[in-house]
Design a protein around this motif. Structure first.
Motif, short mmCIF file in Angstrom:
data_model
loop_
_atom_site.label_atom_id
_atom_site.label_comp_id
_atom_site.label_asym_id
_atom_site.label_seq_id
_atom_site.Cartn_x
_atom_site.Cartn_y
_atom_site.Cartn_z
N LEU A 197 0.98 -1.09 0.06
CA LEU A 197 0.03 -0.21 0.05
C LEU A 197 0.85 1.27 0.01
N ALA A 237 -0.52 3.89 -2.59
CA ALA A 237 -1.69 4.47 -2.09
C ALA A 237 -1.50 6.20 -1.84
N SER A 238 -2.53 7.00 -2.05
CA SER A 238 -2.28 8.57 -1.86
C SER A 238 -2.75 8.67 -0.43
N PRO A 239 -2.08 9.82 0.04
CA PRO A 239 -2.34 10.14 1.39
C PRO A 239 -3.99 10.92 1.58
N ASP A 267 -2.66 3.74 9.41
CA ASP A 267 -2.37 4.66 8.21
C ASP A 267 -3.28 5.43 7.77
N ARG A 268 -3.05 6.64 7.11
CA ARG A 268 -4.23 7.25 6.28
C ARG A 268 -4.01 7.51 5.04
N TYR A 269 -4.86 7.53 4.22
CA TYR A 269 -4.96 7.09 2.94
C TYR A 269 -6.01 7.97 2.41
N ASP A 280 -8.36 4.25 -1.35
CA ASP A 280 -7.11 3.34 -0.95
C ASP A 280 -7.37 2.75 0.42
N ALA A 281 -8.16 3.70 1.35
CA ALA A 281 -8.18 3.12 2.54
C ALA A 281 -9.44 2.00 2.65
#
Length: 128
Positions: free
Chosen positions: A53, A57-59, A69-71, A75-76
Motif C-alpha cells: 500500500l 496509496a495516496s495520502p 495509516d491514513r490514505y 485506498d483506505a
C-alpha cells in the motif's frame, strides 16, 4: 427504468426512515468488519500488505483500521477490505458478500467527508 426508481429511492431515503432492525443489522455489520480487519492485522496473509500500500496509496484522511495509516478514501477502503478478507472473515446477506465493499467504502468516504455516523450507516444500508 428500474435504475431511475432505485436512484430516486436512494436520493430520498433518510436515516429516520430506516427500520430499527435494519439500523441494528448495519451497526453489527460495521462492528463485524472492524473486528475482521483488526483480527487479520498480524496474520501471515497480511504481512506484505502495508508495504504494498505504501507503494501506491495516496495520502488522505481515511484510516486503515489495522495499522492507523491514513490514505485517500479509495485506498483506505481497499486496504481495510484486504485486511478483513485475509482470513476469510465476512458476513453474508441474501445473495452476496456485500460486507467488505458496503462497510469500508462507506466508512472511508464518511471519514474523508467528515460525515456523521448516521450518514455512514445510511450509506452502508444503501450499499447492501
Amino acid at each position: 427504468m428500474h435504475l431511475k426508481h432505485l436512484g430516486e429511492w436512494i436520493a430520498g431515503l433518510s436515516f429516520e426512515q430506516l427500520p430499527q432492525a435494519t439500523v441494528r443489522a448495519a451497526r453489527l455489520q460495521v462492528l463485524n468488519m472492524v473486528a475482521a480487519a483488526h483480527g487479520a492485522r498480524r496474520s501471515p496473509e497480511t504481512g506484505l500488505l502495508r508495504e504494498a500500500l505504501a507503494g501506491f496509496a495516496s495520502p488522505g484522511r481515511s484510516t486503515v483500521l489495522a495499522t492507523g495509516d491514513r490514505y485517500g478514501p479509495a485506498d483506505a477502503a481497499l486496504a481495510n477490505a484486504a485486511y478483513s478478507m485475509a482470513q476469510d472473515f465476512d458476513d453474508i446477506v441474501w445473495m452476496g458478500h456485500t460486507c467488505h465493499s458496503a462497510v469500508f467504502a462507506a466508512l472511508a468516504v464518511a471519514e474523508h467527508e467528515r460525515a456523521t455516523s448516521r450518514q455512514m450507516l445510511l450509506a452502508v444500508v444503501v450499499a447492501n
